[in-house]
Design a protein around this motif. Structure first.
Motif, short mmCIF file in Angstrom:
data_model
loop_
_atom_site.label_atom_id
_atom_site.label_comp_id
_atom_site.label_asym_id
_atom_site.label_seq_id
_atom_site.Cartn_x
_atom_site.Cartn_y
_atom_site.Cartn_z
N SER A 1 41.33 45.45 29.79
CA SER A 1 39.91 45.59 30.16
C SER A 1 39.30 46.84 29.53
O SER A 1 38.15 46.81 29.09
CB SER A 1 39.77 45.67 31.68
OG SER A 1 40.18 44.47 32.30
N ASN B 1 36.09 46.79 27.21
CA ASN B 1 34.90 47.58 27.57
C ASN B 1 34.49 48.51 26.44
O ASN B 1 33.30 48.72 26.18
CB ASN B 1 35.16 48.39 28.83
CG ASN B 1 35.17 47.54 30.09
OD1 ASN B 1 34.59 46.45 30.12
ND2 ASN B 1 35.82 48.02 31.12
N PRO C 1 36.21 41.50 31.64
CA PRO C 1 36.93 42.36 32.61
C PRO C 1 36.33 42.30 34.01
O PRO C 1 37.05 42.35 35.00
CB PRO C 1 36.81 43.76 32.00
CG PRO C 1 36.61 43.53 30.55
CD PRO C 1 35.79 42.29 30.45
N THR D 1 37.50 39.12 35.79
CA THR D 1 38.94 38.96 36.02
C THR D 1 39.36 39.06 37.48
O THR D 1 40.21 38.28 37.94
CB THR D 1 39.71 40.00 35.17
OG1 THR D 1 39.40 39.79 33.79
CG2 THR D 1 41.21 39.85 35.37
N GLN E 1 43.21 37.84 30.01
CA GLN E 1 42.54 38.77 29.10
C GLN E 1 42.99 38.62 27.64
O GLN E 1 42.25 38.98 26.72
CB GLN E 1 42.84 40.21 29.53
CG GLN E 1 42.50 40.52 30.96
CD GLN E 1 41.25 41.35 31.09
OE1 GLN E 1 40.54 41.60 30.12
NE2 GLN E 1 40.96 41.78 32.28
#
Length: 518
Positions: free
Chosen positions: A154, A158, A166, A169, A210
């Motif tokens: 994440s 980001n 993220p 999630t 992810q």
């Protein structure tokens, strides 16, 4: 539109995306808590402790200290290094982090029977609950490994401006826990084991979810542990003090759990549910703002643009005040109606609702401080200064411990929540003054007019909530449908009054996008 206005507009847009995704996650989290409360009532103390322990370490190794140390360094690599160098740094960092996490997880599973002595010593008076906590912990602790790797992914996403994935999630965790209650509990003599396995499965799925998005950014690389990598050493150096500083609130909550384990049976659950509801606005607004602010602040620090750095911080503080004050007011005034509407089902009793409402009022009184800490701390971390928040954090935790001991006897579990709120105000105030002192945060022209408008709108909100709510205790006599219907009208009416008041007082949406406020 000027560059500064475009930047602030981008921050608002990114924060809104994260807020929407976080709202979805938090709503499902609320559904999860309702399902758990309906099935277990206040009898899930052992699970909450077994889940809170790996969650605490997650704050240290994942969203907490690691993120605030890793993101600024990754931002510098992106700005100053080639793509291959960035990929190599990510490979070394993920390999090193994964190795450490694996070792911690294995050790925790081996000594799971002893960890409750540290985190819930009061359970020793109930041998069955104490043993159950250790057994559950052995299943839930691998969640730390999975969710920390997910948090690492994440952080990378980001840093590349991919905020939605993220933020979405955590939905997976809530779906897994809801499904575990509905589908797995019939297969266990002790139903709490279903929740523990739900946590385990959710952690693995959040990490795997992810990976395809990392591949899209060309950041899905094979982990290569290398503690001698310059970037890895820098992250480690920044992370060590931040391990304590960024997790002060989590340490305070663990202290609450430790002391609550000595109190009346159900105290841990009452604090858990109250904290969960208090975290709803915290997660939707403050954490969303902090997530997008940290990479932006890091970029401005790397480019040595102090004015934009200060502008971003000022924008973040104003947004927090605009949203935190009405949310805190609602939590305090509507504590009993909210708890009754959400949790007064199944095994939950009116006595439990009363205890939870008192804890929610105490936590809610500190919501503004909790949210300010989330957006002020990145002002230090973006400058790679982790020592100052640590020093402030140590002082705040010491104050919290003193307040805990002073308030726990006369106020029981409510005293623990109130101590956390009071110490958080000290933490936020010290962070604020530190940023003002080094001139990385400056109040802009028109700031006090903005605050006056918010406070006037808040007075109208309080009057409308008081009128719409009626007698709080009468909510316990209503049916579940009547409570839900009435709460809908109270919330919608309050939101309408607050924002209509702001509009009448001259606040416009463009003021939240532009850097300068008038």
């Amino acid at each position: 539109m000027s560059d500064q206005e475009a930047q602030s507009s981008s921050l608002l847009r990114s924060s809104s995306i994260v807020s929407v995704m976080t709202l979805l996650s938090r709503v499902l989290g609320l559904v999860r808590d309702v399902v758990v409360a309906q099935y277990f009532g206040a009898r899930a103390d052992a699970f909450f402790v077994a889940f809170k322990i790996p969650n605490f370490f997650r704050r240290l190794f994942a969203e907490g200290a690691f993120t605030v140390a890793f993101v600024p360094v990754l931002g510098e690599y992106r700005a100053q290094r080639s793509l291959n160098e960035v990929r190599l740094f990510v490979a070394h960092m993920s390999g090193t982090l994964g190795t450490i996490l694996l070792a911690v997880t294995v050790l925790a599973m081996l000594f799971a029977d002893y960890l409750p002595w540290l985190f819930a010593p009061g359970f020793r008076s109930d041998a069955a609950k104490f043993a159950l906590t250790g057994d559950l912990l052995r299943i839930t602790f691998p969640y730390l490994l999975f969710i920390s790797l997910a948090a690492f992914s994440s952080s990378v996403l980001n840093a590349y401006g991919r905020f939605a994935v993220p933020a979405f999630t955590p939905v997976i965790l809530n779906v897994c826990l809801i499904a575990s209650v509905w589908l797995l509990t019939p297969y266990f003599a002790e139903p709490l084991f279903a929740l523990a396995w739900g946590v385990f499965i959710a952690g693995a799925l959040q990490w795997l979810f992810q990976l395809p998005f990392l591949a899209q950014q060309r950041m899905l690389v094979w982990p290569k542990p290398n503690r001698q990598d310059d970037g890895v050493k820098r992250v480690g150096k920044l992370m060590l003090p931040a391990l304590f500083g960024v997790s002060v609130s989590q340490i305070n909550l663990l202290l609450d759990t430790l002391l609550a384990s000595f109190l009346e049976d159900g105290s841990v659950s009452w604090l858990y549910y109250a904290d969960r509801l208090n975290n709803l606005p915290l997660g939707i607004f403050a954490i969303a703002i902090a997530v997008v602010v940290l990479p932006s602040l890091s970029a401005q620090h790397a480019s040595e643009n102090r004015q934009r750095f200060a502008d971003i911080l000022d924008w973040a503080v104003r947004m927090v005040l605009l949203l935190a004050l009405p949310a805190a007011l609602a939590l305090v005034m509507l504590a009993t109606p909210l708890m009754a509407t959400i949790f007064y089902h199944g095994e939950m009793t009116a006595y439990d609702i009363g205890k939870m409402a008192l804890a929610l009022q105490a936590y809610g009184s500190g919501l503004l401080a909790f949210m300010l800490i989330k957006v002020l701390a990145p002002g230090y971390y973006a400058q790679q200064d982790t020592k100052t928040p640590v020093r402030i954090g140590i002082q705040a935790m010491a104050l919290n411990m003193v307040l805990n001991l002073l308030l726990v006897v006369p106020l029981q579990h409510v005293g623990l929540a109130l101590a956390t709120a009071l110490s958080s105000y000290f933490n936020a105030l010290m962070l604020y003054w530190g940023l003002r002192r080094n001139q990385t945060l400056a109040l802009q022209q028109g700031w006090w007019r903005f605050l006056l408008k918010v406070l006037l709108a808040l007075l109208l909100l309080a009057a409308s909530v008081w009128w719409l709510m009626g007698d709080a205790q009468q909510w316990l006599q209503l049916s579940a449908w009547q409570r839900a219907q009435r709460m809908t009208w109270v919330v919608l009416g309050g939101v309408l009054v607050y924002f209509a008041a702001l509009l009448m007082l001259g606040l416009r949406p463009r003021h939240l996008r532009g850097v300068r406020f008038e």
